[in-house]
Enzyme design. Structure first.
Site, PDB file in Angstrom:
ATOM      1  N   HIS A 125      18.853  40.746   6.371  1.00 19.86           N
ATOM      2  CA  HIS A 125      18.451  39.786   7.412  1.00 19.86           C
ATOM      3  C   HIS A 125      17.206  40.284   8.141  1.00 19.86           C
ATOM      4  CE1 HIS A 125      22.506  37.989   6.949  1.00 19.86           C
ATOM      5  NE2 HIS A 125      22.856  39.254   6.779  1.00 19.86           N
ATOM      6  N   LYS A 152     -10.353  45.136  10.376  1.00 22.53           N
ATOM      7  CA  LYS A 152      -9.326  44.581   9.492  1.00 22.53           C
ATOM      8  C   LYS A 152      -9.325  45.204   8.099  1.00 22.53           C
ATOM      9  CE  LYS A 152      -6.802  41.609  10.155  1.00 22.53           C
ATOM     10  NZ  LYS A 152      -7.031  40.171  10.223  1.00 22.53           N
TER      11      LYS A 152
END
Ligand code: ARG
Length: 474
Positions: free
Chosen positions: A174, A301
């Site tokens: 989960h 980035k």
């Protein structure tokens, strides 16, 4: 009633190029019709297979005495010359060819090479059995190419796994921290689905390897060609048993598209793990410069584009499969022109996977796993199950043990401290069996991993067995 003959009308093509039909038409197709109908820009990829199928067919016609041995030899030599010519064609040559499809093109070029004898090649054959044969020949090669590319991703995963048997990381259910595992175990969890993809590919390949040639347009071939010899000369496993089915059967295309879509889904899931784990929040892996891209705006980035594209291509692969199933549904028996759309679907899937797989293999080989970051993400609450297992070994029923450790977790949360930092009194309060426990070793992630020595478990020994099993089959 007598027919009154009229002069046959000229059947002038609206666009340059050849067609294989036209005798019964008074005019050529409209440009709009030709544009829709022409498949050469897509099926040109089959030219080698068309030549191979035609060579085999010429030999079969010769062996059956349908054409002279000399004519059969002429056809074969002519086809070799066509192959040599096409081999050297530039993009401009392809763009200039106005032929309806690859079959028409090869026959036209054969006419250029050997003259009217070329007109004997299509005896007893239809483009319906021809295209099905060509496409299956192409697919047999595609199966090998895809298998090798899938295998290489498996190898890349195994190579990384071999380096990280002892690296401890959290596993997630989960997307919540679950239990510590070996990083190798996680890596290998992505190699096994690819093993199943390869099994499915090989299995689908058996059904690709069925020869339709000799089925004619739909009813079979009226000449005594030996289909078994034909099958052998083209390398097929079996001969199709029903000509009506043979010209329309594209189950194998749908099967290959399913295999491709399933592999795409597997790669997408692997990519998703890596995209997450490469983020600053996780920092478990660092992708190499060679498989990252920068941002045009944000200088800091490092984007995992190869993985995002792997994830994105899965959408196209699923689309190719559903498109093919929708194409097949409700088709009446026999060949229908709808089937011409089969090639763009399978080519699209093949191209997507052959682009994605090497980039994923390269990404995996060149990434570094940060063992310290991985281990640092394992908190002591992830050993809660191990505490319960300890109580079970002390004779406490599991359900009771689960409840006791649950209370410990609640206490740690209330105190705002790690589970392992709770005072021993609290442990003993929830279960007196903790009085004698070696709490340090109970909170060892390594011990937790070592304990899971079941077959397929995360213990180092089990993981080594896994690696050996994978290496034995790939
Ligand atoms: N280009 C066609 C295809 O890809 C070849 C078969 C055409 N057959 C026909 N009867 N028109 O399916």
């Amino acid at each position: 009633m007598a027919c009154t003959p009229t002069a046959p009308a000229q059947n002038a093509p609206a666009v340059p190029g050849a067609r294989m039909w036209g005798g019964r038409f008074s005019s050529g197709p409209a440009p709009e019709m030709d544009r829709l109908n022409r498949s050469l820009p897509v099926d040109r990829r089959l030219w080698r297979h068309d030549v191979a199928g035609s060579r085999a067919w010429a030999a079969a016609l010769g062996a059956a005495g349908v054409i002279d041995p000399a004519e059969a030899a002429d056809l074969r030599a002519g086809l070799d010359a066509v192959a040599a010519r096409l081999e050297s064609w530039s993009e401009a040559d392809w763009a200039a060819a106005g032929d309806e499809d690859v079959h028409t093109l090869v026959e036209r070029l054969l006419g250029d090479e050997i003259g009217p004898t070329a007109g004997k090649l299509h005896t007893g054959r239809s483009r319906n059995d021809q295209v099905a044969t060509d496409f299956r020949l192409w697919a047999l090669e595609a199966v090998k190419t895809l298998d090798a590319a899938l295998r290489d991703v498996q190898l890349a995963l195994v190579e990384q796994a071999e380096q990280h048997v002892a690296t401890v990381m959290p596993s997630y259910t989960h997307m919540q921290r679950a239990q510590p595992v070996s990083a190798a175990h996680w890596l290998l969890s992505h190699a096994w689905p690819l093993a199943r993809d390869r099994e499915r590919l090989a299995d689908a390949g058996d059904r690709v390897s069925v020869l339709p040639l000799g089925s004619g347009a739909i009813a079979g071939c009226p000449f005594p060609v030996d289909r078994v010899l034909l099958k052998e000369s083209l390398g097929f496993r079996a001969v199709s048993p029903n000509s009506v089915d043979a010209v329309a059967d594209r189950d194998w295309v749908a099967e290959l598209l399913f295999v491709a879509a399933m592999a795409g889904v597997h790669l997408s899931r692997l990519a998703e793990d890596l995209v997450l784990f490469a983020s600053s929040e996780f920092g478990f892996v660092r992708l190499s410069d060679r498989f990252s891209t920068g941002s045009s705006l944000m200088p800091q980035k490092r984007n995992p584009d190869a993985l995002e594209l792997a994830r994105g291509k899965a959408g196209r692969l699923i689309g190719d499969l559903t498109g093919m199933l929708a194409l097949l549904k409700g088709l009446p028996s026999g060949y229908n022109k709808d089937l011409q759309e089969d090639k763009s679907a399978l080519f699209s899937a093949f191209d997507a996977l052959t682009d994605v797989l090497p980039a994923v293999a390269g990404t995996i080989r060149s990434m570094t796993i940060d063992a310290a970051r991985c281990a640092g993400a394992v908190d002591s609450a992830m050993l809660a199950t191990d505490l319960a297992d300890f109580l079970v070994r002390e004779g406490v029923p599991f359900r009771e043990a689960h409840g006791a450790v649950g209370r410990l977790v609640r206490a740690a949360e209330a105190l705002g401290c790690p589970l392992s930092a709770l005072p021993r009194e609290v442990f003993v309060e929830v279960s007196r069996e903790f009085a004698s426990a070696d709490l340090d070793s109970l909170f060892s992630a390594t011990a937790s991993i070592e304990a899971r020595a079941s077959e397929g478990g995360t213990s180092p020994a089990s993981v080594r067995t896994q690696i050996a099993a994978l290496l034995g089959q790939i």
